[in-house]
Motif scaffolding. Sequence first.
Motif, PDB file in Angstrom:
ATOM      1  N   GLU A 146       3.201   6.574  -3.054  1.00  0.00           N
ATOM      2  CA  GLU A 146       4.763   6.800  -3.454  1.00  0.00           C
ATOM      3  C   GLU A 146       5.432   5.816  -4.107  1.00  0.00           C
ATOM      4  OE1 GLU A 146       3.439   5.683  -0.280  1.00  0.00           O
ATOM      5  OE2 GLU A 146       5.115   5.159   1.439  1.00  0.00           O
ATOM      6  N   GLY A 178       1.075   1.055   5.704  1.00  0.00           N
ATOM      7  CA  GLY A 178      -0.417   1.846   6.371  1.00  0.00           C
ATOM      8  C   GLY A 178      -1.032   1.233   7.699  1.00  0.00           C
ATOM      9  N   THR A 236       0.889  -0.793  -0.093  1.00  0.00           N
ATOM     10  CA  THR A 236       0.237   0.460   0.316  1.00  0.00           C
ATOM     11  C   THR A 236       0.602   0.873   0.215  1.00  0.00           C
ATOM     12  OG1 THR A 236      -0.337   0.258   2.110  1.00  0.00           O
ATOM     13  CG2 THR A 236      -1.829  -0.995   1.210  1.00  0.00           C
ATOM     14  N   GLY A 237       0.210   2.173  -1.052  1.00  0.00           N
ATOM     15  CA  GLY A 237       1.130   3.746  -1.092  1.00  0.00           C
ATOM     16  C   GLY A 237       0.995   4.351  -1.548  1.00  0.00           C
ATOM     17  N   GLU A 245      -1.842   6.654   9.986  1.00  0.00           N
ATOM     18  CA  GLU A 245      -2.267   5.891   8.742  1.00  0.00           C
ATOM     19  C   GLU A 245      -3.490   6.276   7.807  1.00  0.00           C
ATOM     20  OE1 GLU A 245      -0.665   4.992   5.790  1.00  0.00           O
ATOM     21  OE2 GLU A 245       1.158   4.612   6.866  1.00  0.00           O
TER      22      GLU A 245
HETATM   23 MG    MG Z   1       2.176   3.988   3.178  1.00  0.00          MG
END
Ligand code: MG
Length: 411
Positions: free
Chosen positions: A192, A256, A189-190, A261
């Motif tokens: 970026e 996350g 997850t993310g 978060e």
């Molecule tokens: Mg993250």
Amino acid sequence: MSDPCSSPELITLDEAIHKIIDAIEPLTDAIRLPLRDCLNGTLAEDVQSIIQVPPFTNSAMDGYAIRFADYQDENSVFTVIGTAFAGRPFNDSVAEGQCARIMTGAVVPEGADTVIMQEHVSRTEQHIHITVPPKNQANVRYAGEDVQVGDVVLNKGTLLRPSHIGLLASLGIAEVTTIRKPRIAFFSTGDELIPLGQALAEGQIYDSNRYAIHSLLTELGAEILDMGVIPDERDAVESAFKSAMNCADILLTSGGVSVGEADYVTDTLNKVGQVNFWRLAIKPGKPLAFGHLGDTLFFGLPGNPVSAMATFYEIVLPGIRKRMGQPFSQRQRFHVRLTDKLKKAPGRLEFQRGVLSHTVKGELVVGTTGKQGSHMMTSMAQANCFILLDQESSGAEVGEMVQVEPFYGML
Ligand code: MG
Ligand code: AMP
């Protein structure tokens, strides 16, 4: 603000492992597989031998099979009456004053009880003298001395490594009943994170955890479902959790799970399952989520790459092994002398990255890989062990004995 590291909510590594082990039911579905497909599988039942090993009494050396009682001294003469090869027995018996040439692995002929290695014999055309006094029954491997008919050679729950495959083959076992491999889904997850092969824009990093996790699961012999990167959007996260629940025995995610978060990750997890968010008293790797999404086990690893790997080895692996039907075993740890000064703040058990090596005198020692940031994968890649520093320790001095955990054999 209070120091989060001294927060009473922190739980120790051992507590976390035991809570996990207690909460996991092993898979029980068994499948029969050809022996070669069983590497890294888990035995679903005890294996008993239906043959004895060795199957027959045979020679451990190339040499001559004699009756020990016939040897008096170096002047004793033996007449060579034939040859026993491996796989081609000599079908006569050895009588008084006689011997048979014999090769390693050949059946010891009837009458003979001792094998003289050929280096201890001087031979003329049809006769030998023994130049070194023999020992009774020397160089004979007895039928059944390794395994008897009916012996349990491997227990249910054994993780099948190459030596086990070799042992099963030596018993003539061509198919083995193993517990089915777990299906393990994972995603990162993310927002970026970007896939490999694209140029990084400002603020982006490569999704390295998915590659490290893929490698760990491949070595573990799991069935792998790579679900990619899930964007930080409520619907995407929810549907990823739901689809993993439908098809996987275990779901691993990375990122996350830290405090702060976006709420929908925790919201979603609480909506679809029962998940605990732990703050572990270990470094690297403080945040960890663990629980159940329906029948699917869930582990939410921290996003920092070193934390993700350390948490995988220390906590997730014992859990996966339990799910695979293997008994819990403590990781191999031992003490060695430290060659570098190590810094640490009291509060958490640390897994610093170390390099085990030998001094010229042959002593096993350990040094540091240097900088220990949990985002620094070079520290993991250069290391061949973790150096464990106790929760209350405030570092270690050169020459001190420290506990290490080698990476070999982790998986
Ligand atoms: Mg993250
Ligand atoms: P998080 O646990 O999501 O707060 O992430 C902690 C740190 O790990 C951040 O610096 C993230 O950018 C980084 N990170 C998260 N996921 C990954 C990943 N899959 N690969 C590499 N770094 C990551």
